[in-house]
Scaffold this motif. Structure first.
Motif, PDB file in Angstrom:
ATOM      1  N   LEU A 122       0.769  -1.121   0.048  1.00 45.81           N
ATOM      2  CA  LEU A 122      -0.131  -0.031   0.013  1.00 45.81           C
ATOM      3  C   LEU A 122       0.911   1.071   0.132  1.00 45.81           C
ATOM      4  O   LEU A 122       0.286   2.257  -0.405  1.00 45.81           O
ATOM      5  N   GLY A 156      -0.546   4.986   2.379  1.00 41.67           N
ATOM      6  CA  GLY A 156      -1.669   3.928   2.417  1.00 41.67           C
ATOM      7  C   GLY A 156      -1.623   3.236   3.715  1.00 41.67           C
ATOM      8  O   GLY A 156      -2.651   3.304   4.387  1.00 41.67           O
ATOM      9  N   LEU A 205      -7.458   1.149  -1.080  1.00 35.53           N
ATOM     10  CA  LEU A 205      -6.229   1.918  -0.794  1.00 35.53           C
ATOM     11  C   LEU A 205      -5.202   1.299  -1.998  1.00 35.53           C
ATOM     12  O   LEU A 205      -4.358   2.254  -2.410  1.00 35.53           O
ATOM     13  N   TRP A 255      -5.833   3.216  -4.939  1.00 34.25           N
ATOM     14  CA  TRP A 255      -5.489   4.575  -5.098  1.00 34.25           C
ATOM     15  C   TRP A 255      -4.178   4.805  -5.035  1.00 34.25           C
ATOM     16  O   TRP A 255      -3.430   5.561  -5.749  1.00 34.25           O
ATOM     17  N   ARG A 256      -3.298   3.774  -4.724  1.00 32.96           N
ATOM     18  CA  ARG A 256      -1.942   4.138  -4.888  1.00 32.96           C
ATOM     19  C   ARG A 256      -1.282   3.900  -6.231  1.00 32.96           C
ATOM     20  O   ARG A 256      -0.542   4.768  -6.590  1.00 32.96           O
TER      21      ARG A 256
END
Length: 219
Positions: free
Chosen positions: A100, A104, A211, A214-215
């Motif tokens: 993450l 994250g 997450l 998102w990363r």
């Protein structure tokens, strides 16, 4: 497998250890638990006054109640409590941080702390007992670790139903374990924030994949 440096995990662990040492050296563990721990009753009207009267400590000196889910992660009941949490943080955190990223991991840790507090409030909103320790936040990391690194078995592993079944199995196993631990510690005269641990773990399960996306949103 050699993992890259886990800077966020290390910083969180170091801050947690330093905070515990500072409190322990002053002998103010019980006061710190009241002033910095998450106390559900403080969220009720007049809750601060009741808390102050119950403990004989001016609650005006306490951390604002909306920050206590975070400050509670820096207060531990003893060395064993701290060491167990740091071991769990070090083991799960460094793997989760690889996947993450540092941001994250920190986001999951912070959200896990608040979800853990919310879960504890939901089951016992009038409690005056301080919830302390990083276990709820670390449970979120453990939930993410279990989802990201857990081995899927069976022919259903490549299908959506198989993945959902895997998540449900992880959640059921963790919840069952926490309930058993909670029963054992209650019988021994101690207490454990079972709901907080369960809430944190579920937060990890729910947020791990978002997450991750998102990363790599710009990849």
């Amino acid at each position: 497998m050699r993992l890259p440096p886990s800077r966020a995990t290390f910083v969180i662990g170091a801050l947690t250890a330093v905070a515990w040492a500072g409190v322990a050296l002053t002998g103010a563990t019980e006061m710190a638990a009241v002033l910095a721990g998450f106390i559900p009753e403080r969220l009720a009207p007049g809750g601060d006054a009741m808390t102050s009267a119950s403990y004989g400590i001016p609650i005006a000196q306490a951390v604002p109640v909306w920050l206590t889910p975070l400050s509670a992660t820096l207060v531990h009941g003893g060395l064993l409590h701290l060491v167990f949490n740091l071991l769990m943080l070090g083991f799960c955190g460094r793997f989760v941080e690889v996947v993450l990223g540092a941001r994250g991991l920190v986001a999951l840790y912070l959200v896990g702390a608040y979800v853990a507090a919310a879960a504890q409030f939901a089951v016992d909103p009038g409690s005056l007992a301080p919830m302390i320790g990083a276990s709820g936040a670390i449970s979120a990391l453990f939930g993410a670790y279990a989802l990201l690194f857990g081995e899927r078995r069976g022919r259903l592993a490549d299908h959506r139903f198989g993945k959902a079944l895997h998540v449900l199995w992880l959640a059921a196993a963790w919840i069952g374990f926490q309930l058993l631990v909670g029963f054992a510690t209650t019988q021994a005269g101690a207490a454990i924030a079972v709901a907080a641990h369960i809430g944190g773990f579920i937060a990890g399960l729910v947020l791990a994949k978002p997450l991750l996306r998102w990363r790599y949103r710009h990849a």
